[in-house]
Enzyme design. Sequence first.
Site, short mmCIF file in Angstrom:
data_model
loop_
_atom_site.label_atom_id
_atom_site.label_comp_id
_atom_site.label_asym_id
_atom_site.label_seq_id
_atom_site.Cartn_x
_atom_site.Cartn_y
_atom_site.Cartn_z
N LYS A 24 0.85 -1.19 0.00
CA LYS A 24 0.00 0.00 0.00
C LYS A 24 0.88 1.23 0.00
CE LYS A 24 -3.85 2.20 0.15
NZ LYS A 24 -3.33 2.91 -1.04
N LYS B 291 5.36 3.36 8.46
CA LYS B 291 4.20 4.24 8.61
C LYS B 291 2.92 3.43 8.62
CE LYS B 291 4.05 7.54 5.52
NZ LYS B 291 3.70 8.50 4.44
N LYS C 151 5.39 1.70 -3.00
CA LYS C 151 5.32 3.06 -3.55
C LYS C 151 5.61 2.98 -5.03
CE LYS C 151 4.72 7.29 -2.01
NZ LYS C 151 4.05 7.77 -0.79
N GLY D 3 -2.64 8.29 -4.32
CA GLY D 3 -1.95 9.48 -4.81
C GLY D 3 -0.73 9.83 -3.98
N ASP D 4 0.02 10.79 -4.48
CA ASP D 4 1.14 11.41 -3.78
C ASP D 4 1.38 12.71 -4.57
OD1 ASP D 4 3.33 10.55 -1.61
OD2 ASP D 4 4.41 11.60 -3.18
N THR E 85 -4.51 13.52 5.20
CA THR E 85 -3.08 13.67 5.53
C THR E 85 -2.86 14.96 6.31
OG1 THR E 85 -2.63 12.52 3.46
CG2 THR E 85 -0.74 13.47 4.60
N ASN F 274 -2.26 19.31 -1.68
CA ASN F 274 -3.31 18.65 -0.90
C ASN F 274 -2.99 18.58 0.59
OD1 ASN F 274 -4.01 15.62 0.20
ND2 ASN F 274 -5.74 16.67 -0.71
#
Length: 449
Positions: free
Chosen positions: A94, A118, A130, A169-170, A214, A245
Amino acid sequence: MPARLDEKLEPIFQDVLHRNPGESEFHQAVHEVLETLGPVLVKYPEFVEKKVIQRICEPERQIIFRVPWQDDKGEIHINRAFRVEFNSALGPYKGGMRFHPSVYLGIIKFLGFEQIFKNALTGLPIGGGKGGSDFDPKGKSDDEIMRFCQSLMTELYRHLGEYTDVPAGDIGVGGREIGYLFGQYKRITNRYESGVLTGKGLDWGGSRARTEATGYGTVFFTQEMLKARGDSLDGKTVVVSGSGNVAIYAIEKAHQLGAKVIACSDSSGIIVDEKGIDLAVVKRLKEVERRRISAYTDVHKHAKYVEDGNIWSVPCDVALPCATQNELNGSDAKTLVENGCIAVAEGANMPTTPEGVQIFQEASLAYGPGKAANAGGVATSALEMQQNASRDSWTFAYTEKRLEDIMIEIHKSSFETAEEFGSPGNYVLGANITGFIKVARAMDAMGLI
Ligand code: GLU
């Protein structure tokens, strides 16, 4: 100078350097975790014997592929994309996808490595991974973004699945990109597999509060750190780097909790508004019009825009780095401490350099590393997966409450672990050890795989 490693850990780090040449961000992320693991090895000698740390430092699988696409003029472009499936001891891989020209294998590996611990800290059943591409979304049309996402997913889909690997997303990947990626996955596989991606739109399987999670989570964590010192965010002056974001929703929650955010930024410069950042303007510029933050002064003439300005030179009580890795160095950390800053919580991944971290720790200010402070995003992704699996849709209030409880728990476990291992107040050590032990025990239980 980064801290020295335990004698059992130094050769492991040397091996990581040797096996992963040129990947400086990955080296930095590994070193930062290994620095704190010395006391764990005394308590759990079986982790040494079974080479659990060496195994954790080696991704389970790494995928690198070509992404060809055509721009609006018909010209052909070739990008490179990555998915690093780092660790699946606790659940499916994830972690987000990042689209930015700086992306190369070392960046994705650092992010994937951080994600393992994390995600473990959230207490939810998710492994770490990732991905991303060196594609630059800046200035691209919607159609170009769509064609790029479709081309990328045409290769990536075969590696994904709700029980296998679940991207989100990132930087450079938000709701629009997740929509195009999900559409292409659904089309290729002929399956409406909602749980294969998170950060989806609310009309088609997304979770309420995921967009906010976040930034909100980072501020919840900050509030907990301050509470532990008998203080609160109420009335505090806050500086937030970035205006994407994470930054936007950190500003929103900080305002809701009675703080005043007086500065934010983008890669071109900084905005300082002593009256408090007008978030409606930032949201319109960044989420709707996709413009530069400098346009803020068109609306608020009293605010100051400084091109290439250093946001950490703006005096504040609380600093929230929410932009990108290594955006806050040793001299920035010194400036913040000299200006009386009492808390720093990282909304971005690894935004503080090792020199900066050391200065914060020596100054004994409340310092929440990204692994703990920004875990609210991925935690709410796991809540999105829960809703998808049960074909349910929760209210905003319920989802936000779950997020807040998770952040309180992450703070508590990091805080208590730091005390247990003899470093009270050291959230870096507390978060690393808590996350590491969960993953290492699961790996140990599953045998040598
Ligand atoms: N990219 C975010 C992070 O750094 C979120 C990942 C996710 O939701 O899977 O944690």
